[in-house]
Write an enzyme that holds these catalytic residues in place. Structure first.
Site, PDB file in Angstrom:
ATOM      1  N   SER A 120       1.436 -19.267  13.746  1.00  0.00           N
ATOM      2  CA  SER A 120       0.365 -19.611  12.804  1.00  0.00           C
ATOM      3  C   SER A 120       0.809 -20.689  11.831  1.00  0.00           C
ATOM      4  O   SER A 120      -0.029 -21.387  11.279  1.00  0.00           O
ATOM      5  CB  SER A 120      -0.011 -18.386  11.965  1.00  0.00           C
ATOM      6  N   HIS A 141      -2.997 -21.027  19.726  1.00  0.00           N
ATOM      7  CA  HIS A 141      -3.104 -20.137  18.567  1.00  0.00           C
ATOM      8  C   HIS A 141      -4.337 -19.250  18.679  1.00  0.00           C
ATOM      9  O   HIS A 141      -5.465 -19.713  18.486  1.00  0.00           O
ATOM     10  CB  HIS A 141      -3.136 -20.975  17.279  1.00  0.00           C
ATOM     11  N   GLU A 153      -6.943 -22.165  19.100  1.00  0.00           N
ATOM     12  CA  GLU A 153      -6.612 -23.537  18.710  1.00  0.00           C
ATOM     13  C   GLU A 153      -5.550 -24.047  19.681  1.00  0.00           C
ATOM     14  O   GLU A 153      -4.508 -23.420  19.853  1.00  0.00           O
ATOM     15  CB  GLU A 153      -6.095 -23.561  17.267  1.00  0.00           C
ATOM     16  N   ASN A 191      -6.627 -21.893   9.380  1.00  0.00           N
ATOM     17  CA  ASN A 191      -5.818 -21.450   8.237  1.00  0.00           C
ATOM     18  C   ASN A 191      -5.747 -22.494   7.131  1.00  0.00           C
ATOM     19  O   ASN A 191      -5.321 -22.217   6.027  1.00  0.00           O
ATOM     20  CB  ASN A 191      -4.413 -21.032   8.685  1.00  0.00           C
TER      21      ASN A 191
HETATM   22  P1  NAI Z   1       4.275  -8.318  15.357  1.00  0.00           P
HETATM   23  O1  NAI Z   1       5.345  -8.070  14.348  1.00  0.00           O
HETATM   24  O2  NAI Z   1       3.161  -7.354  15.494  1.00  0.00           O
HETATM   25  O3  NAI Z   1       4.972  -8.461  16.807  1.00  0.00           O
HETATM   26  C1  NAI Z   1       6.084  -9.260  17.056  1.00  0.00           C
HETATM   27  C2  NAI Z   1       6.868  -8.647  18.223  1.00  0.00           C
HETATM   28  O4  NAI Z   1       7.900  -9.537  18.628  1.00  0.00           O
HETATM   29  C3  NAI Z   1       7.560  -7.326  17.880  1.00  0.00           C
HETATM   30  O5  NAI Z   1       7.132  -6.346  18.783  1.00  0.00           O
HETATM   31  C4  NAI Z   1       9.060  -7.623  18.015  1.00  0.00           C
HETATM   32  O6  NAI Z   1       9.777  -6.531  18.568  1.00  0.00           O
HETATM   33  C5  NAI Z   1       9.048  -8.793  18.971  1.00  0.00           C
HETATM   34  N1  NAI Z   1      10.196  -9.688  18.829  1.00  0.00           N
HETATM   35  C6  NAI Z   1      10.737 -10.168  17.695  1.00  0.00           C
HETATM   36  N2  NAI Z   1      11.749 -10.989  17.979  1.00  0.00           N
HETATM   37  C7  NAI Z   1      11.848 -11.038  19.333  1.00  0.00           C
HETATM   38  C8  NAI Z   1      12.706 -11.733  20.236  1.00  0.00           C
HETATM   39  N3  NAI Z   1      13.659 -12.554  19.782  1.00  0.00           N
HETATM   40  N4  NAI Z   1      12.502 -11.574  21.537  1.00  0.00           N
HETATM   41  C9  NAI Z   1      11.533 -10.737  22.008  1.00  0.00           C
HETATM   42  N5  NAI Z   1      10.707 -10.050  21.192  1.00  0.00           N
HETATM   43  C10 NAI Z   1      10.861 -10.205  19.875  1.00  0.00           C
HETATM   44  O7  NAI Z   1       3.737  -9.797  15.065  1.00  0.00           O
HETATM   45  P2  NAI Z   1       2.288 -10.420  15.388  1.00  0.00           P
HETATM   46  O8  NAI Z   1       1.393 -10.170  14.247  1.00  0.00           O
HETATM   47  O9  NAI Z   1       1.872 -10.013  16.744  1.00  0.00           O
HETATM   48  O10 NAI Z   1       2.630 -11.984  15.362  1.00  0.00           O
HETATM   49  C11 NAI Z   1       3.312 -12.611  16.410  1.00  0.00           C
HETATM   50  C12 NAI Z   1       3.135 -14.117  16.322  1.00  0.00           C
HETATM   51  O11 NAI Z   1       1.758 -14.429  16.345  1.00  0.00           O
HETATM   52  C13 NAI Z   1       3.689 -14.761  15.060  1.00  0.00           C
HETATM   53  O12 NAI Z   1       4.175 -16.030  15.376  1.00  0.00           O
HETATM   54  C14 NAI Z   1       2.462 -14.876  14.172  1.00  0.00           C
HETATM   55  O13 NAI Z   1       2.567 -15.897  13.231  1.00  0.00           O
HETATM   56  C15 NAI Z   1       1.390 -15.181  15.204  1.00  0.00           C
HETATM   57  N6  NAI Z   1       0.013 -14.835  14.833  1.00  0.00           N
HETATM   58  C16 NAI Z   1      -0.283 -13.662  14.185  1.00  0.00           C
HETATM   59  C17 NAI Z   1      -1.599 -13.350  13.876  1.00  0.00           C
HETATM   60  C18 NAI Z   1      -1.936 -12.063  13.192  1.00  0.00           C
HETATM   61  O14 NAI Z   1      -3.036 -11.966  12.639  1.00  0.00           O
HETATM   62  N7  NAI Z   1      -1.081 -11.057  13.190  1.00  0.00           N
HETATM   63  C19 NAI Z   1      -2.700 -14.264  14.200  1.00  0.00           C
HETATM   64  C20 NAI Z   1      -2.292 -15.424  14.967  1.00  0.00           C
HETATM   65  C21 NAI Z   1      -0.976 -15.700  15.217  1.00  0.00           C
END
Ligand code: NAI
Length: 389
Positions: A120, A141, A153, A191
């Site tokens: 993001s 995105h 996006e 955003n």
């Molecule tokens: P989250 O914290 O729910 O999930 C992230 C996952 O990645 C976790 O399950 C973790 O165990 C895993 N992880 C972390 N490091 C790792 C690695 N090195 N190798 C493999 N797995 C790994 O996070 P979320 O909210 O799903 O966000 C993920 C991405 O999506 C981020 O880049 C965030 O900025 C982006 N994003 C989030 C949105 C939201 O509303 N939550 C919306 C759009 C994009």
């Protein structure tokens, strides 16, 4: 691009599991990877629950739900993503950690495989710079929840090969998504353009013009927004929302348009994060009665107008700086955050000249760069020409 290539999703958190569902729904075999085995189990249980619910509600046949789930397999090593034609990364939002993952992915996928990030806030160009073949890298995105919100996006890096943006846009359409092409700039489209929805609402609160309940009422009852800004910040989490504002502000070299607010910082300091902590701008929980808004139509219209004009200005400025086309800016705000209308269409409807007048008045009153009118909004108003026509 092969239609039914295997899709890899790295990270099985809130976003990764949703993206896996979207790709599997479109018919792809999906490999869902996370470094945490517990998260993978949780993600599959979550996806099963969602499918069961859809079957119960008659939205999908049980054999189709079973087939969809059968297309998603969980994998515990990066090597298992080797056969994927596209890998969408949705791991933790840290540049170094993402770069490390992409480096190990490059060692196992073919040179033609596309690597994408769901980041993001990080620069797609900076992430691409860590790759051996940066030309196959792009931002995809999605919005949360990915299966429900149509917008994606599509963000090429400076290094992305020409044509990959169109290929990915076509693929997103096949997945039932609505792609919007965005330049790699902080916040991309949504955003960035949405900042005043939160920032100006807090500003109105801080100035003592109206309280939280009244501002939320004005935006929903009079503006037609599905949620008021404070209710939405409580849903997103004040910690997350504050972090996005701060990151956009920092990335824009502290442009006063995006200055974060003390009031929200204090909520974060207090642990008043919103729904997840039982208290944010509003109070939650059983037996808690919502505060009553002051349903004064004139005051409500003033609140709506000030926030709306700031949003329209931001949308116009995104077009001015070539972040996206006017059509994509309008579609993005509807498809990514459920705005009731496109902001530029809304501006044309209320009159661009009226928007300029209000911005100039606010700018004169406060003397702050925050309220400066976008050059494109001013010129379109002067020429009597719209953005979309
Ligand atoms: P989250 O914290 O729910 O999930 C992230 C996952 O990645 C976790 O399950 C973790 O165990 C895993 N992880 C972390 N490091 C790792 C690695 N090195 N190798 C493999 N797995 C790994 O996070 P979320 O909210 O799903 O966000 C993920 C991405 O999506 C981020 O880049 C965030 O900025 C982006 N994003 C989030 C949105 C939201 O509303 N939550 C919306 C759009 C994009």
């Amino acid at each position: 691009m092969k239609d039914m290539m295997i899709i890899g999703v790295a990270g099985a958190g809130a976003m990764g599991r949703g993206i896996a569902q979207v790709a599997a729904t479109a018919g792809h075999a999906v490999r869902l990877y996370d470094r945490d085995a517990g998260v993978l189990d949780e993600a599959m249980a979550f996806l099963r629950h969602i499918q069961d619910r859809s079957v119960t509600k008659g939205r999908i046949r049980s054999e189709d739900a079973a087939a969809l789930l059968g297309r998603i397999s969980t994998v515990s090593t990066v090597e298992d993503l080797g056969p994927c034609g596209l890998v969408v990364e949705a791991i933790v939002e840290r540049e170094e950690v993402k770069k490390e993952l992409f480096a190990s992915l490059e060692a196992v996928v073919t040179p033609e495989s596309v690597l994408a990030s769901n980041t993001s806030s990080l620069s797609i160009t900076a992430l691409a710079a860590g790759l051996q073949h940066p030309d196959r890298f792009i931002g995809l995105h999605f919005f949360n929840p990915a299966p429900l919100l149509p917008l994606v996006e599509v963000v090429p890096a400076l290094q992305t090969r020409s044509g990959l943006d169109e290929e990915m846009s076509a693929l997103m359409r096949q997945w039932g998504k609505q792609p919007a092409l965005a330049k790699d700039t902080p916040g991309f489209i949504v955003n960035r353009v949405a900042r005043p929805f939160y920032g100006e609402a807090i500003r109105i609160l801080e100035e003592g013009v109206a309280d939280v309940a009244t501002i939320d009422w004005a935006m929903t009852a009079l503006g037609g927004f599905r949620m008021g800004p404070f209710a939405l910040m409580d849903l997103i989490g004040n910690d997350v929302n504050y972090a996005v504002t701060e990151s956009v502000w920092t990335a824009f070299h502290f442009d006063p348009r995006y200055t974060p607010s003390f009031a929200q910082k204090r909520n974060v300091d207090a642990g008043w994060l919103g729904r997840k902590s039982g208290k944010g701008w509003h109070a939650y929980g059983e037996g808690v009665e919502a505060a009553a808004p002051r349903m004064d139509k004139d005051l409500g219209q003033d609140i709506l107008w000030r926030i709306l004009v700031m949003l329209i200005n931001e949308a116009a400025d995104a077009v001015f700086w070539g972040v996206a086309s006017a059509e994509d800016v309008d579609n993005a705000m509807q498809g990514g955050v459920n705005y009731p209308k496109g902001l530029l269409a809304w501006g044309e409807e209320v009159g661009l000249d009226r928007c300029v007048e209000t911005l100039d008045r606010l700018h004169a009153e406060y003397g702050e760069g925050r309220y400066r009118c976008s050059p494109l909004l001013r010129s379109r108003a002067r020429e009597g020409r719209g953005f979309l026509s």
